[in-house]
Design a protein around this motif. Structure first.
Motif, PDB file in Angstrom:
ATOM      1  N   GLN A 145       0.825  -1.222   0.000  1.00 30.36           N
ATOM      2  CA  GLN A 145       0.000   0.000   0.000  1.00 30.36           C
ATOM      3  C   GLN A 145       0.857   1.269   0.000  1.00 30.36           C
ATOM      4  OE1 GLN A 145      -2.598  -0.594   3.372  1.00 30.36           O
ATOM      5  NE2 GLN A 145      -4.081  -1.794   2.195  1.00 30.36           N
ATOM      6  N   GLU A 146       2.082   1.133   0.484  1.00 37.07           N
ATOM      7  CA  GLU A 146       3.028   2.260   0.466  1.00 37.07           C
ATOM      8  C   GLU A 146       3.732   2.373  -0.891  1.00 37.07           C
ATOM      9  OE1 GLU A 146       3.713   4.495   3.035  1.00 37.07           O
ATOM     10  OE2 GLU A 146       1.976   3.582   4.013  1.00 37.07           O
ATOM     11  N   GLY A 147       3.335   1.520  -1.838  1.00 33.73           N
ATOM     12  CA  GLY A 147       3.940   1.551  -3.175  1.00 33.73           C
ATOM     13  C   GLY A 147       5.192   0.713  -3.298  1.00 33.73           C
ATOM     14  N   ILE A 148       5.464  -0.114  -2.310  1.00 35.42           N
ATOM     15  CA  ILE A 148       6.665  -0.959  -2.344  1.00 35.42           C
ATOM     16  C   ILE A 148       6.352  -2.250  -3.108  1.00 35.42           C
ATOM     17  CG2 ILE A 148       8.316  -2.267  -0.926  1.00 35.42           C
ATOM     18  CD1 ILE A 148       7.679  -0.074   1.296  1.00 35.42           C
ATOM     19  N   ILE A 149       7.162  -2.533  -4.115  1.00 37.05           N
ATOM     20  CA  ILE A 149       7.001  -3.759  -4.913  1.00 37.05           C
ATOM     21  C   ILE A 149       7.785  -4.871  -4.212  1.00 37.05           C
ATOM     22  CG2 ILE A 149       7.485  -4.855  -7.140  1.00 37.05           C
ATOM     23  CD1 ILE A 149       7.374  -1.951  -8.333  1.00 37.05           C
ATOM     24  N   ILE A 150       7.119  -5.981  -3.921  1.00 32.88           N
ATOM     25  CA  ILE A 150       7.764  -7.064  -3.174  1.00 32.88           C
ATOM     26  C   ILE A 150       7.965  -8.297  -4.057  1.00 32.88           C
ATOM     27  CG2 ILE A 150       7.695  -8.519  -1.113  1.00 32.88           C
ATOM     28  CD1 ILE A 150       5.746  -6.574   0.154  1.00 32.88           C
ATOM     29  N   TYR A 151       9.193  -8.821  -4.017  1.00 33.61           N
ATOM     30  CA  TYR A 151       9.513 -10.105  -4.646  1.00 33.61           C
ATOM     31  C   TYR A 151       9.731 -11.116  -3.535  1.00 33.61           C
ATOM     32  CZ  TYR A 151      10.105  -7.555  -8.950  1.00 33.61           C
ATOM     33  OH  TYR A 151       9.863  -6.786 -10.054  1.00 33.61           O
ATOM     34  N   ASN A 157      12.091 -25.513   1.769  1.00 35.99           N
ATOM     35  CA  ASN A 157      10.845 -25.770   2.504  1.00 35.99           C
ATOM     36  C   ASN A 157       9.919 -24.566   2.595  1.00 35.99           C
ATOM     37  OD1 ASN A 157      11.696 -28.472   3.113  1.00 35.99           O
ATOM     38  ND2 ASN A 157      13.048 -27.605   4.678  1.00 35.99           N
ATOM     39  N   ALA A 158      10.180 -23.543   1.828  1.00 34.48           N
ATOM     40  CA  ALA A 158       9.298 -22.373   1.842  1.00 34.48           C
ATOM     41  C   ALA A 158       7.912 -22.776   1.350  1.00 34.48           C
ATOM     42  CB  ALA A 158       9.882 -21.272   0.966  1.00 34.48           C
ATOM     43  N   VAL A 159       6.893 -22.067   1.863  1.00 32.33           N
ATOM     44  CA  VAL A 159       5.501 -22.388   1.530  1.00 32.33           C
ATOM     45  C   VAL A 159       5.026 -21.466   0.405  1.00 32.33           C
ATOM     46  CG1 VAL A 159       3.139 -22.505   2.424  1.00 32.33           C
ATOM     47  CG2 VAL A 159       5.071 -23.143   3.885  1.00 32.33           C
ATOM     48  N   LYS A 160       4.610 -22.057  -0.711  1.00 33.60           N
ATOM     49  CA  LYS A 160       4.271 -21.260  -1.894  1.00 33.60           C
ATOM     50  C   LYS A 160       3.101 -20.307  -1.648  1.00 33.60           C
ATOM     51  CE  LYS A 160       6.317 -24.316  -5.322  1.00 33.60           C
ATOM     52  NZ  LYS A 160       6.140 -25.174  -6.502  1.00 33.60           N
ATOM     53  N   LYS A 164       3.215 -16.206  -2.103  1.00 42.58           N
ATOM     54  CA  LYS A 164       2.246 -15.428  -2.874  1.00 42.58           C
ATOM     55  C   LYS A 164       1.624 -14.322  -2.010  1.00 42.58           C
ATOM     56  CE  LYS A 164      -1.907 -15.666  -5.689  1.00 42.58           C
ATOM     57  NZ  LYS A 164      -3.080 -16.457  -6.087  1.00 42.58           N
ATOM     58  N   ASP A 165       1.346 -14.637  -0.743  1.00 43.63           N
ATOM     59  CA  ASP A 165       0.799 -13.629   0.177  1.00 43.63           C
ATOM     60  C   ASP A 165       1.781 -12.475   0.383  1.00 43.63           C
ATOM     61  OD1 ASP A 165      -1.539 -15.027   0.497  1.00 43.63           O
ATOM     62  OD2 ASP A 165      -0.968 -15.966   2.397  1.00 43.63           O
ATOM     63  N   ILE A 166       3.067 -12.806   0.404  1.00 50.74           N
ATOM     64  CA  ILE A 166       4.088 -11.757   0.587  1.00 50.74           C
ATOM     65  C   ILE A 166       4.188 -10.883  -0.660  1.00 50.74           C
ATOM     66  CG2 ILE A 166       6.571 -11.344   0.867  1.00 50.74           C
ATOM     67  CD1 ILE A 166       6.630 -13.946   2.597  1.00 50.74           C
ATOM     68  N   ALA A 167       4.277 -11.534  -1.836  1.00 55.33           N
ATOM     69  CA  ALA A 167       4.453 -10.789  -3.090  1.00 55.33           C
ATOM     70  C   ALA A 167       3.157 -10.125  -3.557  1.00 55.33           C
ATOM     71  CB  ALA A 167       4.976 -11.714  -4.178  1.00 55.33           C
ATOM     72  N   GLY A 168       2.019 -10.719  -3.183  1.00 50.67           N
ATOM     73  CA  GLY A 168       0.728 -10.174  -3.617  1.00 50.67           C
ATOM     74  C   GLY A 168       0.312 -10.680  -4.984  1.00 50.67           C
ATOM     75  N   THR A 169       1.191 -11.400  -5.655  1.00 48.28           N
ATOM     76  CA  THR A 169       0.913 -11.936  -6.990  1.00 48.28           C
ATOM     77  C   THR A 169       1.901 -13.060  -7.293  1.00 48.28           C
ATOM     78  OG1 THR A 169       0.978 -11.475  -9.366  1.00 48.28           O
ATOM     79  CG2 THR A 169       2.336 -10.067  -7.971  1.00 48.28           C
ATOM     80  N   ASP A 171       3.207 -13.526 -10.051  1.00 46.75           N
ATOM     81  CA  ASP A 171       4.178 -12.988 -11.022  1.00 46.75           C
ATOM     82  C   ASP A 171       5.503 -12.614 -10.361  1.00 46.75           C
ATOM     83  OD1 ASP A 171       2.265 -13.288 -12.930  1.00 46.75           O
ATOM     84  OD2 ASP A 171       1.674 -11.171 -12.973  1.00 46.75           O
ATOM     85  N   ARG A 172       5.455 -12.261  -9.075  1.00 47.54           N
ATOM     86  CA  ARG A 172       6.687 -11.859  -8.385  1.00 47.54           C
ATOM     87  C   ARG A 172       7.066 -12.853  -7.291  1.00 47.54           C
ATOM     88  NH1 ARG A 172       4.796  -6.688  -9.959  1.00 47.54           N
ATOM     89  NH2 ARG A 172       3.515  -6.322  -8.124  1.00 47.54           N
ATOM     90  N   MET A 173       6.621 -14.079  -7.480  1.00 43.72           N
ATOM     91  CA  MET A 173       6.941 -15.170  -6.559  1.00 43.72           C
ATOM     92  C   MET A 173       7.859 -16.149  -7.285  1.00 43.72           C
ATOM     93  SD  MET A 173       4.201 -17.906  -5.157  1.00 43.72           S
ATOM     94  CE  MET A 173       4.594 -19.362  -6.095  1.00 43.72           C
ATOM     95  N   PHE A 174       8.953 -16.518  -6.644  1.00 43.51           N
ATOM     96  CA  PHE A 174       9.913 -17.445  -7.258  1.00 43.51           C
ATOM     97  C   PHE A 174      10.214 -18.566  -6.266  1.00 43.51           C
ATOM     98  CE2 PHE A 174      10.424 -13.379  -9.271  1.00 43.51           C
ATOM     99  CZ  PHE A 174      10.675 -13.657 -10.612  1.00 43.51           C
ATOM    100  N   PHE A 175      10.391 -19.765  -6.795  1.00 42.30           N
ATOM    101  CA  PHE A 175      10.711 -20.897  -5.918  1.00 42.30           C
ATOM    102  C   PHE A 175      11.826 -21.724  -6.542  1.00 42.30           C
ATOM    103  CE2 PHE A 175      10.390 -25.138  -4.186  1.00 42.30           C
ATOM    104  CZ  PHE A 175      10.195 -24.893  -2.832  1.00 42.30           C
ATOM    105  N   VAL A 176      12.837 -22.051  -5.735  1.00 42.20           N
ATOM    106  CA  VAL A 176      13.914 -22.955  -6.186  1.00 42.20           C
ATOM    107  C   VAL A 176      14.123 -24.037  -5.123  1.00 42.20           C
ATOM    108  CG1 VAL A 176      15.141 -21.318  -7.670  1.00 42.20           C
ATOM    109  CG2 VAL A 176      15.664 -21.365  -5.230  1.00 42.20           C
ATOM    110  N   ASN A 177      14.626 -25.173  -5.535  1.00 39.96           N
ATOM    111  CA  ASN A 177      14.767 -26.309  -4.620  1.00 39.96           C
ATOM    112  C   ASN A 177      15.995 -26.234  -3.724  1.00 39.96           C
ATOM    113  OD1 ASN A 177      12.402 -27.777  -5.340  1.00 39.96           O
ATOM    114  ND2 ASN A 177      13.406 -28.344  -7.269  1.00 39.96           N
TER     115      ASN A 177
END
Length: 387
Positions: A145-151, A157-160, A164-169, A171-177
Motif C-alpha cells: 500500500q506504500e507503493g513498495i514492490i515485493i519479490y 521448505n518455503a511455503v508457496k 504469494k501472500d508476501i508478493a501479492g501476486t 508474477d513476483r513469486m519465485f521458488f527454487v529447490n
C-alpha cells in the motif's frame, strides 16, 4: 537471436541507463539454513547488485537479515558503489534462530520511509527457506500500500501460498529447490524489476519523429510489421500537445512527409494515420532523408524547443548516399538519434547515424521489432537523472 541472449542484452542495456530505484534485500538468517547455503544467498545478492548502476542518485541497495527479530546489516544510503556493497554483503554473519517473517516485513516500513526519494521505485526482495512462525499477509499488504514492490523468493521448505501472500501476486513469486539454484532465476528477477520500475513514460514530454525506410527491398509483409512497431510506440506513449508528440516521415530515393509532430493529438488519430501509409518502393537515400528530417523538429513544423527530441530511424539496407554529416547536423541540435537496422543494414552506417553503438539496434528480421518498442521507450524514459 535466442530469447536468453536477447534477455541478457536487454538487461545490460537497461541497467547501464540512468535508472533509479531503492532496493532492499530481506534475508532469512534462521538456524534451518546451512552455512554454505547462507553463503550462496550472499553470492546471489552480490551478483544481482553487480547488474545495476549503483550510485547515490541511481540504484541503491540495503540489506536486512532476520530470524526471530530483524537486524539492519546496512541501509540503502550507506554505500554508493558496487565494490562497497559487495564487501558489506561478504562480511554479513548468519544470525541463527527462528523465522518471524511478518515482524521482519513490518520492520521494513520505517526503513523505506527514512530514505525515501520522491518518484523513485521502492522494491523489497525477500528470501526465505521455510514457513514463517508469524502472520505475513497484513504486514506485506501494508508495504504494498506504500507503493513498495515485493519479490518473494522461496527455497527448499518455503511455503508457496505464503510466498504469494508476501508478493501479492504469483508474477513476483519465485521458488527454487536449493540455494545454489538462486543463480538460475537472477536474470528473470532483474528483468521483472526493470519492467516493474518502468512506468510507461508517464509525465514524460518528448518530440519523437519516426523516419522509416520504404525502399523496394522491403517486402509488403515486413512493411506492415514496421507499421505495427510504430503503433506499439504510439500505444506506449502518453500522447498530447504538452506530453509526447509523434511525427512520421518515410523515405526511399526521396523523403516524404506523412505527418508533423503537432498534427495528431490523440492515439486514435495517430494509429489511423499510420495504418494508411503506403510504401514508396524505390532506392535508399538515407542521408537525403536525414537532411529532410532535421527541420521537422523546429517550431514551424510542430517541434518544441524546451522538450527532449528524438529521431528513430528504421532501415533494412545500406544507404546509397553519405549519412554521417546530415546525422551530425541533427545531433548538434541536441536531438538524440536511435538507429534500427534490420536484415542487410550496415552497422557502420547505423553508428554514423546514431553517433554511438549504444543507440544502435540490429535485428535479424522484422518480427524482432516487436521486442524493441519497450527497449527504445525504456531508454527515452530513463535518459533523465533520478530526482
Amino acid at each position: 537471436m535466442g530469447h536468453s541472449k536477447r534477455l541478457q542484452i536487454q538487461i545490460q542495456r537497461r541497467t547501464s541507463l540512468k535508472s533509479c530505484a531503492d532496493i532492499y534485500f530481506l534475508i532469512d538468517g534462521s538456524g534451518s539454513i546451512y552455512p554454505n547455503d547462507f553463503q550462496d544467498m550472499k553470492v546471489f545478492m552480490n551478483e544481482m547488485i553487480s547488474m545495476f548502476q549503483v550510485s547515490a542518485n541511481g540504484v541503491r541497495f540495503g540489506v536486512v537479515q532476520y530470524e526471530s527479530i530483524p537486524q539492519t546489516e546496512f541501509t540503502i544510503s550507506q554505500y554508493n558503489s558496487v565494490k562497497q556493497l559487495k564487501e558489506a554483503v561478504r562480511v554479513i554473519q548468519q544470525l541463527g534462530g527462528g523465522t518471524n517473517t511478518g515482524d521482519a516485513l513490518r520492520y521494513m516500513k520505517s526503513l523505506f520511509v527514512k530514505a525515501a526519494r520522491d518518484s523513485v521505485p521502492k522494491l523489497l526482495i525477500v528470501i526465505t527457506d521455510g514457513e514463517s512462525q508469524d502472520q505475513v499477509t497484513k504486514a506485506a499488504e501494508e508495504l504494498r500500500q506504500e507503493g513498495i514492490i515485493i519479490y518473494a523468493i522461496g527455497v527448499k521448505n518455503a511455503v508457496k501460498k505464503e510466498l504469494k501472500d508476501i508478493a501479492g501476486t504469483e508474477d513476483r513469486m519465485f521458488f527454487v529447490n536449493d540455494f545454489d539454484s538462486l543463480k538460475l532465476i537472477k536474470h528473470d528477477i532483474v528483468q521483472d524489476i526493470l519492467n516493474s520500475t518502468w512506468m510507461s513514460c508517464k509525465n514524460m514530454k518528448a518530440d519523437i519523429i519516426l523516419l522509416v525506410d520504404s525502399s523496394e527491398s522491403i517486402h509488403p509483409v515486413d512493411f506492415q510489421k514496421m507499421k505495427d512497431f510504430m503503433q506499439l510506440i504510439v500505444n506506449r506513449s502518453d500522447i498530447g500537445s504538452d506530453k509526447v508528440q509523434i511525427g512520421l516521415l518515410q523515405f526511399s530515393s526521396e523523403p516524404q512527409e506523412e505527418f508533423q509532430l503537432n498534427q495528431y493529438g490523440s492515439k486514435a488519430d495517430l494509429r489511423k494515420a499510420i495504418s494508411g501509409i503506403r510504401p514508396i518502393k524505390s532506392g535508399t537515400m538515407t542521408g537525403k532523408a536525414l537532411t529532410f528530417a532535421s527541420s521537422y523538429f523546429d517550431e514551424p513544423k510542430g517541434g518544441r524547443s524546451r522538450v527532449k527530441q528524438y529521431l528513430i530511424v528504421i532501415t533494412d539496407g545500406e544507404a546509397q548516399d553519405i549519412v554521417r554529416e546530415p546525422a551530425e547536423t541533427i545531433r548538434e541540435k541536441g536531438i538524440t538519434i536511435y538507429a534500427i537496422g534490420v536484415l542487410h543494414a550496415n552497422n557502420s552506417q547505423l553508428v554514423e547515424i546514431a553517433g554511438s553503438q549504444d543507440r544502435v539496434f540490429f535485428e535479424d528480421n522484422f518480427d524482432s521489432l516487436t521486442f524493441l518498442e519497450k527497449e527504445i521507450l525504456f531508454e527515452i524514459c530513463n535518459l533523465e537523472d533520478c530526482k
